[in-house]
Scaffold this active site. Sequence first.
Site, short mmCIF file in Angstrom:
data_model
loop_
_atom_site.label_atom_id
_atom_site.label_comp_id
_atom_site.label_asym_id
_atom_site.label_seq_id
_atom_site.Cartn_x
_atom_site.Cartn_y
_atom_site.Cartn_z
N CYS A 67 5.18 -3.69 -0.55
CA CYS A 67 4.57 -4.85 -1.20
C CYS A 67 5.54 -6.04 -1.19
O CYS A 67 5.78 -6.62 -0.14
CB CYS A 67 4.10 -4.50 -2.61
SG CYS A 67 2.81 -5.60 -3.24
N GLU B 191 2.94 5.16 -3.17
CA GLU B 191 3.31 6.10 -4.23
C GLU B 191 2.24 6.29 -5.29
O GLU B 191 2.35 7.22 -6.11
CB GLU B 191 4.61 5.64 -4.91
CG GLU B 191 4.51 4.38 -5.75
CD GLU B 191 4.70 3.10 -4.96
OE1 GLU B 191 5.06 2.08 -5.57
OE2 GLU B 191 4.48 3.11 -3.73
N HIS C 229 0.92 0.20 -1.97
CA HIS C 229 1.85 1.13 -2.63
C HIS C 229 1.51 2.56 -2.22
O HIS C 229 0.53 3.13 -2.71
CB HIS C 229 1.77 0.99 -4.15
CG HIS C 229 2.38 -0.26 -4.68
ND1 HIS C 229 3.69 -0.32 -5.11
CD2 HIS C 229 1.87 -1.50 -4.83
CE1 HIS C 229 3.96 -1.55 -5.51
NE2 HIS C 229 2.87 -2.29 -5.35
#
Length: 512
Positions: free
Chosen positions: A80, A171, A169
């Site tokens: 990002c 994650e 993202h």
Amino acid sequence: MSNILILDFGSQYTNVLAKKIRLLSVFCEVLTWNTPLEKILQISPSGLIFSGGPHSVYQENSPKVDKEIYNSNIPILGVCYGMQLIARDFGSEVQGGKSEFGYTPIVFYPSELFKGLVDQDAFHTEIRMSHCDSVVIPPKDFFVIASSQHCPIAAIECPEKKLFGLQFHPEVSDSQAVGDKILSNFVKHICQASETWKIETIEKQLIQSIKEKVGETERVLLGLSGGVDSSVLAVLLHNALGDRLSCVFVDTGLLRKNEVEEVKQQFSSLGLEILVVDASEKFFHDLSGIEDPEQKRKVIGAAFIEVFDEVSRNLDVQWLAQGTIYSDVIESAKSCDATQVIKSHHNVGGLPEKLNLKLLEPLRFLFKDEVRALGKVLGLPDVLISRHPFPGPGLGVRVLGEVRREYVEIVKNADSIFIEELKKANLYHKVSQAFAVFLPCKSVAVKGDCRHYGYTIALRAIESTDFMTACWPSLSREFLNRCSSRIINEIPEVCRVVYDISDKPPATIEWE
């Protein structure tokens, strides 16, 4: 040790990212974005990750890195804000454009980063976007490796320099299968990091670290809460220090129903003697008239320290041990000066600056699941390891507004009923956390054909793997009806029960 180093630019997901990498059995640590290049090179990581963050790269005084880092031959993944930073550093333009939030269709193209996802030409999937800015054109020598409808440059790579960028993202849990594969490709395939992060190794390292830090003669005071973190820490410290550990359980008056007796019994079975201190009068006195959640946390933290200081003078201890874990640190936004503060944690943000004891936090860089795994290695019973988390300030942050004894008794009984019903329905271990919240507002009801004016109880349950993101479970109508009926009938002061259907984010798990 071969490791992955994350430079934190202020993302609230930074530590989720670190946890994901540790789950690959690879050690990962987090440092602030302005860590000197010299220190990074001394650590000699197998790979670097630039986290996301709340800033825009084109803003004045936005976080930056030393550009010499790109000549270090260390593979770098930008996430990002991290991707936008890499793009800007290599001459590209970043603009505030069409924002993307939530599930977004995306196309992946062949890349080392997408190995196992893209077999030939392209791979279509959905990921979760959360950005306001975008890279306008790819930098020189970079290739576009992913695109979405409103973000044509959703991922980039420069194979020659082993530089990669993701606008999304990987994650976050929503895109878990895809995100985990991408991280695994970067960590294991591109960085070739060694799988050396094992819980058995962690146990030995922590015990050795405690012995070295405390020395051979000094003593440690541990404030037990009965929760997972302090329970694991108690056994860990006992294994490291033996009888130089003094365990104190402070009855704040803000504990769950029957908590004091249960804690005494549990730790007696582990061979640990504990000193119980009834400080409830002090805590209620100090909290009188205080409504602000942040102030309540700080007052509770200060009261704990005063009690421990008084006890420590009688026990001749030099250290105060706390069960602070990684998620506590990120919630208090102490891991990076660019992070947006969410709330102070009792263990980290609520402590007064002047501390008369040295602070010992052996679990500070372990996540909750790692603490539970450590507890199993240490031989703790499942009843302790699998217990739901309980906040350090206790019911003080589950009574909204001013904390009064009568309010605490109401929420304590409501919470007990809710947990009892969850266990009866075999749901307790299927949710990650569950509790009741007292709302200091009254509403009209009818009891026995008479008008009644009573308080409201909110029931909160969440499902989560990391407690950084969470969703509410769809508990059945029949189950919620049983809970509501019991609470309203068994607690005269309550006339209304509501169920919290808010995910995290945007809501936090605790109401305060």
